[in-house]
Design an enzyme around this catalytic site. Structure first.
Site, short mmCIF file in Angstrom:
data_model
loop_
_atom_site.label_atom_id
_atom_site.label_comp_id
_atom_site.label_asym_id
_atom_site.label_seq_id
_atom_site.Cartn_x
_atom_site.Cartn_y
_atom_site.Cartn_z
N ASN A 147 -4.85 -44.15 -18.40
CA ASN A 147 -5.73 -43.76 -17.29
C ASN A 147 -6.26 -45.02 -16.62
O ASN A 147 -6.18 -46.12 -17.17
CB ASN A 147 -6.95 -43.01 -17.82
CG ASN A 147 -6.58 -41.73 -18.53
OD1 ASN A 147 -6.15 -41.77 -19.68
ND2 ASN A 147 -6.73 -40.61 -17.86
N CYS A 163 0.56 -40.05 -21.86
CA CYS A 163 0.78 -38.72 -22.44
C CYS A 163 2.11 -38.73 -23.18
O CYS A 163 3.13 -39.14 -22.63
CB CYS A 163 0.80 -37.66 -21.34
SG CYS A 163 1.18 -36.02 -21.97
P1 HMG Z 1 4.37 -24.53 -31.17
O1 HMG Z 1 5.36 -25.33 -31.98
O2 HMG Z 1 4.90 -23.64 -30.10
O3 HMG Z 1 3.35 -23.66 -32.03
O4 HMG Z 1 3.35 -25.57 -30.54
P2 HMG Z 1 3.41 -22.97 -33.39
O5 HMG Z 1 2.33 -21.98 -33.37
O6 HMG Z 1 4.82 -22.54 -33.70
O7 HMG Z 1 2.99 -24.14 -34.41
C1 HMG Z 1 3.82 -25.22 -34.78
C2 HMG Z 1 3.22 -25.90 -35.98
O8 HMG Z 1 1.98 -26.48 -35.63
C3 HMG Z 1 2.89 -24.92 -37.09
O9 HMG Z 1 2.97 -25.64 -38.31
C4 HMG Z 1 1.47 -24.55 -36.84
O10 HMG Z 1 0.79 -24.13 -37.98
C5 HMG Z 1 0.89 -25.85 -36.34
P3 HMG Z 1 4.16 -25.35 -39.37
O11 HMG Z 1 4.06 -23.89 -39.68
O12 HMG Z 1 5.43 -25.68 -38.61
O13 HMG Z 1 3.86 -26.29 -40.48
N1 HMG Z 1 -0.22 -25.68 -35.39
C6 HMG Z 1 -1.35 -26.38 -35.45
N2 HMG Z 1 -1.79 -27.32 -36.30
C7 HMG Z 1 -3.02 -27.81 -36.08
N3 HMG Z 1 -3.78 -27.47 -35.03
C8 HMG Z 1 -3.37 -26.54 -34.14
C9 HMG Z 1 -2.11 -25.96 -34.35
N4 HMG Z 1 -1.42 -25.03 -33.66
C10 HMG Z 1 -0.26 -24.87 -34.31
N5 HMG Z 1 -4.14 -26.22 -33.12
C11 HMG Z 1 1.19 -26.17 -29.65
C12 HMG Z 1 2.33 -25.15 -29.65
C13 HMG Z 1 0.33 -25.87 -28.46
C14 HMG Z 1 0.42 -26.05 -30.94
C15 HMG Z 1 1.83 -27.59 -29.53
O14 HMG Z 1 2.71 -27.60 -28.45
C16 HMG Z 1 0.81 -28.67 -29.36
O15 HMG Z 1 0.01 -28.94 -30.25
N6 HMG Z 1 0.82 -29.35 -28.17
C17 HMG Z 1 -0.17 -30.36 -27.86
C18 HMG Z 1 0.45 -31.41 -27.01
C19 HMG Z 1 -0.59 -32.44 -26.63
O16 HMG Z 1 -1.60 -32.59 -27.29
N7 HMG Z 1 -0.30 -33.19 -25.55
C20 HMG Z 1 -1.17 -34.23 -25.10
C21 HMG Z 1 -2.43 -33.75 -24.51
S1 HMG Z 1 -2.29 -33.15 -22.85
C22 HMG Z 1 -2.46 -34.55 -21.87
O17 HMG Z 1 -2.45 -35.64 -22.37
C23 HMG Z 1 -2.72 -34.36 -20.41
C24 HMG Z 1 -4.19 -34.59 -20.02
O18 HMG Z 1 -4.59 -35.91 -20.38
C25 HMG Z 1 -4.37 -34.40 -18.51
C26 HMG Z 1 -3.36 -35.20 -17.67
O19 HMG Z 1 -3.23 -36.41 -17.84
O20 HMG Z 1 -2.71 -34.53 -16.86
C27 HMG Z 1 -5.11 -33.59 -20.73
MG MG Z 2 -4.21 -37.68 -19.23
#
Ligand code: HMG
Ligand code: MG
Length: 300
Positions: free
Chosen positions: A247, A238
């Protein structure tokens, strides 16, 4: 024949999301196609998250556009907010996953908001998904430890899982995001969790940083869990959990279940081929012990 348990292949998403160099679209598409051929019912194919946060997943819509869809296979994607959900629907996902955490700090680092705010953001996703008949899966991260807060009380895991199930998610996958949990800790967690939820609502998602993932899988199976996430060739990690490895390798999990006579409906040899192909394509060592053993047997 109906498989006795489900293995959700998360390699194309969890496996690749942390790769530093861009992985070519053709390799991502080939991986998903190879995995669907191997017999998985559910493949986590991409993420509709901010490309600023996770650049590797920026081309998920193209991946969905180019894969060959097999009937009976659910191609899912992570959606952190309504914007991501709408993009995922546009791309033709079969299912979406929302993702929360049992740790406030991890929630903040991973999705830039606290746990309650994340749940509020998921409400419209759940509502729209219900109106479109799109199943929603959920994750709770850091269930056996957090890279920022250390150990996490079981009550926080249960509370978050309950909020997600109350939204209408069909299942919650409990993630040992940084792969620190031991079988004893896993058993203790599940002992409590399964007093609150039926076993068919809970899946387990083990990362293998400390080499405990397969043992954790086994004790979870013994506790009654019948759905596990795994990543081909043990790829991944992650981006917001520094040092966390991939994983549990799907091949190793399959071998364990197959050798125990537990049907998974998945062809191990085809998974080994898929894992080796993506490792060769991106120049990564294959983390699966079973793949290494089988391949050396073939070569000798
Ligand atoms: P933020 O910065 O608070 O949100 O991020 P925002 O609304 O201010 O948006 C920031 C920028 O992203 C903006 O662009 C938005 O338009 C754009 P800018 O105006 O600066 O050019 N944006 C998007 N673009 C495309 N698709 C979207 C989107 N949303 C906003 N959906 C946010 C908040 C949630 C978006 C951000 O924190 C994020 O994307 N986080 C994802 C992190 C992630 O993917 N982590 C890995 C997955 S989780 C994991 O691996 C765990 C898991 O495997 C289980 C485990 O192992 O425990 C699942
Ligand atoms: Mg994971």
């Amino acid at each position: 024949m109906t498989a006795e348990l489900k293995i959700v292949e998360v390699g194309p998403r969890d496996g690749l999301q942390n790769e530093r160099s861009p992985v070519a679209l053709e390799h991502k598409v080939a991986l998903v196609n190879a995995l669907s051929k191997a017999g998985f019912q559910e493949i986590e194919t991409g993420s509709f998250v901010s490309p600023k946060w996770v650049p590797q997943m920026a081309d998920s819509a193209e991946v969905f556009a180019r894969i060959e869809r097999r009937s009976g296979v659910s191609y899912s994607a992570l959606t952190p907010n309504l914007r991501g959900f709408e993009a995922a629907v546009q791309a033709g996902v079969s299912q979406v996953s929302i993702f929360a955490a049992a740790s406030q700090t991890f929630s903040q680092k991973n999705i830039n908001c606290d746990i309650d705010t994340s749940i509020e953001r998921f409400v419209p996703i759940a509502e729209q998904a219900a109106s479109l008949n799109i199943p929603v899966r959920a994750y709770v991260s850091c269930v056996l430890g957090c890279p920022y807060e250390g150990s996490i009380p079981h009550s926080q895991v249960i509370e978050t899982a309950k909020k997600l199930l109350d939204l209408g998610c069909f299942e919650v996958s409990l993630g040992d995001t940084i792969g620190v949990g031991t079988p004893f800790q896993t058993s203790a967690l599940l002992h409590e969790v399964l007093q609150h939820f039926p076993n068919d609502k809970i899946a387990m998602h083990f990362h293998d940083t400390y080499g405990q993932a397969l043992a954790n899988t086994m004790v979870s199976y013994e506790a009654g869990i019948r759905c596990f996430d795994a990543s081909v060739a043990g790829l991944g990690g992650c981006p917001y959990a520094k040092g966390a490895s991939g994983n549990v390798a799907t091949e190793d999990m399959l071998y364990m279940f197959n050798q125990s006579g537990i049907d998974t409906g998945i062809d191990l040899d085809l998974v080994i081929d898929a894992g080796q192909a993506i490792c060769d394509a991106i120049g990564r060592p294959n983390q699966s012990r079973v793949a290494a053993a089988k391949r050396s047997g073939k070569m000798s």
